[in-house]
Design an enzyme around this catalytic site. Structure first.
Site, PDB file in Angstrom:
ATOM      1  N   SER A 152      16.495  79.281  29.605  1.00 11.20           N
ATOM      2  CA  SER A 152      15.043  79.395  29.624  1.00 11.20           C
ATOM      3  C   SER A 152      14.673  80.624  30.440  1.00 11.20           C
ATOM      4  O   SER A 152      15.064  80.744  31.594  1.00 11.20           O
ATOM      5  CB  SER A 152      14.440  78.127  30.244  1.00 11.20           C
ATOM      6  N   LYS A 178      15.215  80.716  25.194  1.00 13.41           N
ATOM      7  CA  LYS A 178      13.834  80.199  25.154  1.00 13.41           C
ATOM      8  C   LYS A 178      12.977  81.076  26.044  1.00 13.41           C
ATOM      9  O   LYS A 178      13.318  81.323  27.194  1.00 13.41           O
ATOM     10  CB  LYS A 178      13.846  78.748  25.637  1.00 13.41           C
ATOM     11  N   LEU A 179      11.867  81.556  25.473  1.00 18.60           N
ATOM     12  CA  LEU A 179      10.940  82.387  26.238  1.00 18.60           C
ATOM     13  C   LEU A 179       9.747  81.551  26.658  1.00 18.60           C
ATOM     14  O   LEU A 179       9.158  80.843  25.833  1.00 18.60           O
ATOM     15  CB  LEU A 179      10.443  83.566  25.390  1.00 18.60           C
ATOM     16  N   LYS A 180       9.372  81.667  27.921  1.00 20.83           N
ATOM     17  CA  LYS A 180       8.145  81.031  28.383  1.00 20.83           C
ATOM     18  C   LYS A 180       6.981  81.903  27.917  1.00 20.83           C
ATOM     19  O   LYS A 180       7.043  83.135  28.047  1.00 20.83           O
ATOM     20  CB  LYS A 180       8.162  80.940  29.906  1.00 20.83           C
ATOM     21  N   ASP A 206       8.200  78.287  24.793  1.00 21.42           N
ATOM     22  CA  ASP A 206       7.650  77.124  25.502  1.00 21.42           C
ATOM     23  C   ASP A 206       6.356  77.524  26.203  1.00 21.42           C
ATOM     24  O   ASP A 206       6.349  78.414  27.045  1.00 21.42           O
ATOM     25  CB  ASP A 206       8.675  76.635  26.539  1.00 21.42           C
ATOM     26  N   ASN A 208       4.257  75.266  27.858  1.00 19.80           N
ATOM     27  CA  ASN A 208       3.872  74.351  28.940  1.00 19.80           C
ATOM     28  C   ASN A 208       2.368  74.023  28.906  1.00 19.80           C
ATOM     29  O   ASN A 208       1.678  74.121  29.932  1.00 19.80           O
ATOM     30  CB  ASN A 208       4.296  74.892  30.315  1.00 19.80           C
ATOM     31  N   GLU A 231       7.350  74.899  21.751  1.00 17.01           N
ATOM     32  CA  GLU A 231       7.357  73.732  22.646  1.00 17.01           C
ATOM     33  C   GLU A 231       6.024  73.567  23.370  1.00 17.01           C
ATOM     34  O   GLU A 231       5.510  74.519  23.965  1.00 17.01           O
ATOM     35  CB  GLU A 231       8.510  73.930  23.652  1.00 17.01           C
ATOM     36  N   ASP A 256       7.332  68.262  24.824  1.00 11.79           N
ATOM     37  CA  ASP A 256       8.053  68.063  26.082  1.00 11.79           C
ATOM     38  C   ASP A 256       7.185  67.158  26.963  1.00 11.79           C
ATOM     39  O   ASP A 256       7.362  65.920  26.967  1.00 11.79           O
ATOM     40  CB  ASP A 256       8.319  69.443  26.721  1.00 11.79           C
ATOM     41  N   LYS A 280      13.925  64.819  28.422  1.00 10.13           N
ATOM     42  CA  LYS A 280      14.253  64.999  29.840  1.00 10.13           C
ATOM     43  C   LYS A 280      14.293  63.606  30.443  1.00 10.13           C
ATOM     44  O   LYS A 280      13.286  62.883  30.401  1.00 10.13           O
ATOM     45  CB  LYS A 280      13.169  65.816  30.549  1.00 10.13           C
ATOM     46  N   GLY A 308      15.459  70.914  30.660  1.00 16.59           N
ATOM     47  CA  GLY A 308      15.970  71.162  32.007  1.00 16.59           C
ATOM     48  C   GLY A 308      14.840  71.231  33.005  1.00 16.59           C
ATOM     49  O   GLY A 308      13.712  71.599  32.660  1.00 16.59           O
TER      50      GLY A 308
HETATM   51  C1  NPQ Z   1      10.182  73.079  30.762  1.00  9.03           C
HETATM   52  N1  NPQ Z   1      11.834  73.913  32.437  1.00  9.03           N
HETATM   53  O1  NPQ Z   1      10.954  72.966  29.841  1.00  9.03           O
HETATM   54  C2  NPQ Z   1      10.641  73.226  32.212  1.00  9.03           C
HETATM   55  C3  NPQ Z   1       9.561  73.333  33.161  1.00  9.03           C
HETATM   56  C4  NPQ Z   1       9.810  73.737  34.558  1.00  9.03           C
HETATM   57  C5  NPQ Z   1      13.909  75.125  32.321  1.00  9.03           C
HETATM   58  O2  NPQ Z   1      11.970  75.795  31.212  1.00  9.03           O
HETATM   59  C6  NPQ Z   1      10.803  74.209  39.471  1.00  9.03           C
HETATM   60  C7  NPQ Z   1      11.259  72.956  39.098  1.00  9.03           C
HETATM   61  C8  NPQ Z   1      10.245  75.029  38.517  1.00  9.03           C
HETATM   62  C9  NPQ Z   1      11.123  72.519  37.783  1.00  9.03           C
HETATM   63  C10 NPQ Z   1       9.531  75.430  36.238  1.00  9.03           C
HETATM   64  C11 NPQ Z   1      12.476  74.991  31.929  1.00  9.03           C
HETATM   65  C12 NPQ Z   1      10.102  74.600  37.199  1.00  9.03           C
HETATM   66  C13 NPQ Z   1      10.541  73.328  36.821  1.00  9.03           C
HETATM   67  C14 NPQ Z   1       9.398  74.985  34.934  1.00  9.03           C
HETATM   68  C15 NPQ Z   1      10.405  72.927  35.505  1.00  9.03           C
HETATM   69  O3  NPQ Z   1       8.998  73.002  30.514  1.00  9.03           O
HETATM   70 MG    MG Z   2       9.064  72.603  28.396  1.00 13.55          MG
END
Ligand code: NPQ
Ligand code: MG
Length: 386
Positions: A152, A178-180, A206, A208, A231, A256, A280, A308
């Site tokens: 990620s 995976k790009l945020k 993703d 969020n 996502e 998610d 998760k 994750g």
């Molecule tokens: C997700 N994680 O899938 C999350 C969200 C996320 C790996 O993209 C500190 C602890 C910072 C948990 C940032 C990935 C975080 C965190 C993002 C979880 O949406």
């Molecule tokens: Mg996510």
């Protein structure tokens, strides 16, 4: 098992680089770890009548601040110390012991706090499995001994910086990127990555929960980049709008944050709010519920992958085991420890040739290394039966 004590430990680990998402920038990982200490008797102790000492580790994936969901580390710690651990002790007193399989129902009087509950169940399960010499993978029903490893990639200061970072992970051999994304950081960076690395790169994004239905036109522009999935584009509590959005996109929608339980997953599938599910364990209350979400999705032909939460080696080991179940047909966010940490608290989880090995030892198959654990510990407390 009988539980004699529970240690709640807070660790603060620096990240190798800042991790930026649509909800903010993280520079450290603050995590609550749970260590359950107890005894097993009977068959699990090889017929030993007195019982044998066992311990197990759990990891609470709540962030320091309530940005991903409503849980946060200090709140998880408080609900564990004040409500969840006492419920477990009361159960031991009443019936003589607990099993991982009944932790969920024992904790059911407390509403919500799934990440805290999941951490406690994980610790009991680890102790139970160490006691019987069974691995997480074999207990959960794993069908693989390695799992494809995805990475990620956070929001970067510039498109050039993003291309450098993605290039590094591609060189390392990650099986999927995976790009945020967030409004203002979407079409341009995704197009740049697709153009630089070509059509063969397995790529997904993703959000969020950073968009609304008013952004359909922007999100539809992502269709041309052949993404594996999009996502959580919209609000966590809006399955209906996700269903509406899904009809306007070619890219499969994956949920998610919205998938907080087996029931939520069933609703999302029935409403056609998503075609893919991110699982998760912490978000749904533990690895046993995560397996049930997996079973439901598999029965409905919905592909799943393992998300994750910047886990330490403990959660990372458990995620590798979960991701080895048959319905996990897409690479997960189960990267090597070095993706986030210079030094993990366990032996590092290693990504090699795009894969992470599923631990084979009893329980999680990994353990904290004492001096490393101490180095990152910022608080420790014991909760004992009264
Ligand atoms: C997700 N994680 O899938 C999350 C969200 C996320 C790996 O993209 C500190 C602890 C910072 C948990 C940032 C990935 C975080 C965190 C993002 C979880 O949406
Ligand atoms: Mg996510």
């Amino acid at each position: 098992m009988k539980i004699t004590g529970v240690e709640l430990r807070t660790v603060r680990m620096p990240l190798v680089s800042p991790f930026e998402t649509s909800f903010g920038v993280q520079r450290e990982r603050l995590a609550v770890l749970v260590r359950v200490v107890g005894t097993v008797s009977g068959a699990a102790a090889g017929g030993d009548r007195k019982g044998r000492e066992v311990q197990g580790w759990g990891e609470c994936v709540a962030m320091e601040a309530p940005l991903y969901n409503s849980e946060y580390a200090a709140g998880s710690l408080e609900v564990l110390r004040r409500y969840l651990v006492p419920l477990l002790f009361r159960e031991v007193e009443r019936t003589g012991g607990v099993t991982a399989e009944n932790v969920e129902s024992v904790l059911a009087p407390v509403v919500g706090h799934r990440m805290a509950k999941g951490a406690l169940e994980m610790a009991v399960l680890d102790a139970q499995l160490r006691g019987s010499g069974t691995s997480f993978a074999s207990y959960l029903g794993a069908v693989r001994d390695t799992v494809p490893s995805g990475v990620s990639v956070g929001i970067q200061p510039s498109v050039n910086a993003l291309l450098d970072v993605v290039g590094e992970y591609v060189t390392q051999g990650y099986a999927r990127v995976k790009l945020k994304i967030r409004p203002g950081w979407d079409v341009v960076p995704v197009e740049a990555v697709r153009n630089r690395f070509g059509d063969l790169l397995a790529l997904q994004v993703d959000a969020n929960a950073a968009y609304s239905l008013a952004d359909v036109r922007t999100l539809a522009r992502l269709d041309e980049f052949d993404l594996l999935l999009l996502e959580q584009p919209l609000a966590r509590d809006d399955l209906r709008q996700h269903a509406e959005l899904a009809t306007r996109l070619r890219t499969p929608v994956c949920l998610d944050e919205s998938i907080t339980s087996v029931r939520a997953a069933a609703d999302a599938i029935a409403l056609r709010a998503c075609r893919v599910v991110n699982i998760k364990a912490g978000r749904v209350g533990g690895y046993l519920t995560a397996r049930r979400v997996h079973d439901l999705c598999l029965a409905n032909g919905v592909p799943v992958w393992c998300g994750g939460m910047l886990e330490t080696g403990l959660g990372r080991a458990a995620n590798a085991a979960l991701a080895a179940l048959p319905g996990f047909t897409l690479p997960g966010d189960v990267s090597g420890s070095d993706r986030f940490y210079e030094r993990d608290i366990t032996e590092p989880i290693v990504m090699d040739d795009g894969q992470v090995a599923v631990p084979t030892g009893a329980g999680l198959g990994v353990e904290p290394i004492k001096d490393v654990l101490e180095r990152f510990t910022v608080a420790t407390e014991w909760v004992q039966a009264d």
